[in-house]
Motif scaffolding. Structure first.
Motif, PDB file in Angstrom:
ATOM      1  N   TYR A  35       1.134  -0.905  -0.121  1.00 16.41           N
ATOM      2  CA  TYR A  35       0.145   0.086   0.077  1.00 16.41           C
ATOM      3  C   TYR A  35       0.591   1.257  -0.747  1.00 16.41           C
ATOM      4  O   TYR A  35       1.881   1.406   1.256  1.00 16.41           O
ATOM      5  N   GLY A  37       0.059   4.055   1.338  1.00 16.64           N
ATOM      6  CA  GLY A  37       0.174   4.442   2.655  1.00 16.64           C
ATOM      7  C   GLY A  37      -0.741   3.554   3.460  1.00 16.64           C
ATOM      8  O   GLY A  37      -0.688   2.354   3.347  1.00 16.64           O
ATOM      9  N   LEU A  38      -0.910   4.445   4.752  1.00 15.51           N
ATOM     10  CA  LEU A  38      -1.209   3.830   6.150  1.00 15.51           C
ATOM     11  C   LEU A  38      -2.690   3.177   5.756  1.00 15.51           C
ATOM     12  O   LEU A  38      -3.610   3.789   5.377  1.00 15.51           O
ATOM     13  N   TYR A  39      -2.580   1.955   6.123  1.00 13.89           N
ATOM     14  CA  TYR A  39      -4.008   1.689   5.555  1.00 13.89           C
ATOM     15  C   TYR A  39      -5.376   1.680   6.232  1.00 13.89           C
ATOM     16  O   TYR A  39      -6.283   2.898   6.228  1.00 13.89           O
ATOM     17  N   ASN A  40      -5.396   2.464   6.995  1.00 16.34           N
ATOM     18  CA  ASN A  40      -5.759   3.862   7.766  1.00 16.34           C
ATOM     19  C   ASN A  40      -7.023   3.767   8.569  1.00 16.34           C
ATOM     20  O   ASN A  40      -8.478   4.451   8.571  1.00 16.34           O
ATOM     21  N   LEU A  41      -7.602   2.083   8.757  1.00 16.01           N
ATOM     22  CA  LEU A  41      -8.501   1.960   9.099  1.00 16.01           C
ATOM     23  C   LEU A  41      -8.616   0.832  10.087  1.00 16.01           C
ATOM     24  O   LEU A  41      -7.656   0.579   9.756  1.00 16.01           O
ATOM     25  N   PRO A 106      -5.990   2.754  13.925  1.00 13.47           N
ATOM     26  CA  PRO A 106      -4.475   4.271  13.027  1.00 13.47           C
ATOM     27  C   PRO A 106      -3.884   4.606  13.985  1.00 13.47           C
ATOM     28  O   PRO A 106      -3.240   5.440  13.718  1.00 13.47           O
ATOM     29  N   HIS A 107      -4.512   5.037  15.365  1.00 15.57           N
ATOM     30  CA  HIS A 107      -3.615   6.230  15.955  1.00 15.57           C
ATOM     31  C   HIS A 107      -2.169   5.075  16.643  1.00 15.57           C
ATOM     32  O   HIS A 107      -1.204   5.754  16.093  1.00 15.57           O
ATOM     33  N   GLU A 109      -0.781   2.994  15.005  1.00 20.14           N
ATOM     34  CA  GLU A 109      -0.400   2.994  13.468  1.00 20.14           C
ATOM     35  C   GLU A 109       0.698   3.861  13.167  1.00 20.14           C
ATOM     36  O   GLU A 109       1.680   3.901  12.733  1.00 20.14           O
ATOM     37  N   ASP A 110       0.148   4.947  13.618  1.00 21.67           N
ATOM     38  CA  ASP A 110       1.105   6.533  13.090  1.00 21.67           C
ATOM     39  C   ASP A 110       1.598   6.513  14.189  1.00 21.67           C
ATOM     40  O   ASP A 110       2.848   6.826  13.627  1.00 21.67           O
ATOM     41  N   ASP A 113       4.777   4.427  12.828  1.00 16.20           N
ATOM     42  CA  ASP A 113       4.958   5.042  11.676  1.00 16.20           C
ATOM     43  C   ASP A 113       6.009   6.298  11.718  1.00 16.20           C
ATOM     44  O   ASP A 113       6.869   5.847  11.440  1.00 16.20           O
ATOM     45  N   ARG A 261     -16.866   3.464   8.874  1.00 10.70           N
ATOM     46  CA  ARG A 261     -16.668   1.878   8.072  1.00 10.70           C
ATOM     47  C   ARG A 261     -17.281   0.275   8.125  1.00 10.70           C
ATOM     48  O   ARG A 261     -17.689   0.209   9.866  1.00 10.70           O
TER      49      ARG A 261
END
Ligand SMILES: Cc1cc2nc3c(=O)[nH]c(=O)nc-3n(C[C@H](O)[C@H](O)[C@H](O)COP(=O)(O)OP(=O)(O)OC[C@H]3O[C@@H](n4cnc5c(N)ncnc54)[C@H](O)[C@@H]3O)c2cc1C
Length: 511
Positions: A35, A37-41, A106-107, A109-110, A113, A261
């Protein structure tokens, strides 16, 4: 062709943590993620105290904690709302943190990252799909394509496949997987809360045969409702917003929350038959998938990353032979299998659709709960095989006092191998040769006594040694206890056995 020490395929939570741990040890790491960017979900909902301790090791506990909420219990109720199973979570738990945190993935992973990308020796290449792995004597060549379709070539000494349940590396390393056959079709619906909803359950399974449902807080501002799909119900039909709102209407309305989602997941339970082929190892969902009823899939992947990170570090530094990597699967696989089987057991309780069978289940569980009188406590097994002498349990993290300062053990003592003892005479009795071998692997010594300068502030270690025997523990960098000893001779024998286990050996094998 560019080169690195370790290539990590996949930048989900397993790959992110592995890159961070290896990066902190100074190795050149390249992550390849398909991907851009980050998956973000969100996918995972929570993590445990051992994982928070891992975030602490990376210096990220505070930042990750800002997107997490401590959870005290987990409740399973029947259609009538009676409690069938109740699990209590400790705070603090043995690793020094709360036993369960509900998070917004997402938090997390952010934070990971930003941390990975700030490490000078870690390169994160997003938009690269790995399509081929070829091994030779010295390493592995990875081939793939970037987002523009251009070819990418990379040479690595080792590769860790953290590319999930359907990734390439599992197909390469282990075309065969063991399938428990527990496969369930669920609808996962995530909401951003606009206001507090009094009485909304924070972690509950509703074992209603008419509609098995799971309700989970995912971080401070989000909530998840999951529903087992009915036979014949299609994902297309079930994911329609009006259908989803009808399903959650018992709990929330559009005034309470915004739907962010809706996705149809098939929960699987599979374990790869092989976790290593030469220089390529599997970690996380690439090695094992489990249903989410114990919320341990991501946690297990992060434990894999921690286990592999310290072993790869020792191999890359020449402190241990490559054969140490063969201890990875014998340690991790039974642990994962235990959790997977328990999650399936709970999943079977939850997903019963036959009303008569569900009634019989309710009677059995209600009787068992009455007999027990206290909530269950969740405990995972010790490591039994691999790089373990006589223990294999997880070493706790209590608070230590050092002069004026009181802090968590890991913050005061630091990372790596550690000899922990209550008896100042024990390390002093080690022969110079044993002490030299210990120093050569960067081993630390923590003497928890007034003479040693570190005081066991809450009696955590006094209690632990009283329960486990001995007065010294050799603790691995991932906090699992290699062994305990009660005398200088016993400790010398333990360190000698460790030296033998780490001795270089050349064979590259499959395990
Ligand atoms: C609904 C649900 C709820 C869950 N709840 C929990 C929970 O509460 N707690 C918990 O611990 N776990 C939970 N889990 C499990 C958890 O989400 C997974 O175990 C975890 O995400 C696995 O992480 P991973 O990094 O191993 O793999 P993934 O997150 O799947 O990441 C793999 C990455 O590899 C990349 N990739 C794949 N192929 C390639 C390729 N060829 N080249 C380059 N990149 C590639 C993918 O794009 C992806 O980014 C839950 C799962 C689900 C579905």
């Amino acid at each position: 062709m560019s080169a690195c020490d370790v290539a990590v395929v996949g930048y989900g939570p397993t790959g992110m943590v592995l890159a961070a741990l290896l990066g902190a040890q100074g190795h050149r790491v390249t992550v390849l993620e398909r991907y851009t960017g980050l998956y973000n979900l969100p996918r995972a909902a929570c993590f445990d105290d051992e994982i928070m301790r891992t975030f602490q090791k990376l210096g990220l506990a505070e930042a990750i904690g800002r997107g997490a909420v401590v959870q005290r219990d987990y409740e399973w109720v029947n259609a009538a709302g009676e409690t069938l199973v109740e699990i209590a979570y400790a705070d603090p738990a043995p690793c020094g943190w709360a036993q369960l945190y509900m998070m917004f993935q997402p938090h997390v992973e952010d934070v990971l990252d930003r941390h990975d990308k700030a490490l000078p020796n870690v390169e994160v290449r997003q938009g690269v799909t790995v399509t081929e792995l070829r091994q030779d004597e010295d390493g592995v060549v990875l081939r793939g394509t970037d987002a523009a379709g251009a070819p990418v070539d990379l040479r690595a000494r080792y590769v860790v496949g953290a590319d999930g349940g359907n990734g390439l590396t599992r197909r390469v390393v282990s075309p065969e997987t063991e399938d428990y056959g527990f496969q369930e079709n669920w609808l996962v619906c995530d909401f951003r809360m606009s206001r507090a909803v009094p009485g909304l359950p924070s972690f509950r399974q509703v074992c209603d045969p008419a509609q098995p449902t799971s309700i989970v807080t995912i971080g401070p501002d989000h909530h998840r409702f999951s529903f087992m799909l009915n036979p014949g119900e299609t994902a297309e039909e079930a994911t329609r917003p009006e259908r989803v709102w009808a399903r959650v209407s018992r709990y929330i309305t559009p005034e309470d929350a915004a739907m962010i989602r809706v996705v149809n997941y098939v929960f699987r339970s599979r374990i790869a038959a092989r976790w290593r082929l030469g220089r390529v190892l599997l970690a996380g969902d690439a090695a094992h998938e489990m249903p989410p009823f114990l919320a341990q899939g991501m946690c297990s992947g992060i434990r894999d990353a921690h286990n592999l990170a310290f072993k790869l570090d020792m191999v890359l530094r020449g402190q241990a032979g490559d054969a140490i990597l063969d201890t990875y699967r014998p340690e991790r696989e039974p642990h994962v299998r235990f959790i997977t089987e328990r999650a399936i057991e709970l999943g079977r309780v939850q997903t019963m659709r036959d009303p008569d069978a569900a009634r019989a289940r309710d009677e059995r569980l209600l009787a068992a709960r009455r007999a027990r009188q206290a909530p269950e406590k969740l405990q995972f097994p010790a490591l039994r095989g691999g790089l373990i002498a006589n223990h294999g349990g997880l070493f706790p993290q209590g608070r230590l006092r050092h002069g004026e300062r009181t802090a968590l053990f890991d913050d005061l003592v630091g990372p790596g191998w550690c000899l922990v003892t209550l008896d100042p005479a024990l390390p002093a009795a080690l022969l110079p040769e044993a002490r030299g071998a210990w120093d050569a692997i960067g081993g630390r010594v923590a003497v928890l006594s007034p003479e040693g300068g570190l005081e066991d502030a809450d009696g955590t270690y006094r209690d632990w040694f009283a329960a486990n025997g001995g007065t010294a523990a050799v603790v691995r960098p991932d906090w699992y206890v290699y062994g305990t000893a009660g005398t200088a001779a016993g400790l010398a024998a333990l360190l000698e056995a460790l030296g033998r286990a780490l001795r270089p050996a050349d064979a590259l094998v499959a395990s």
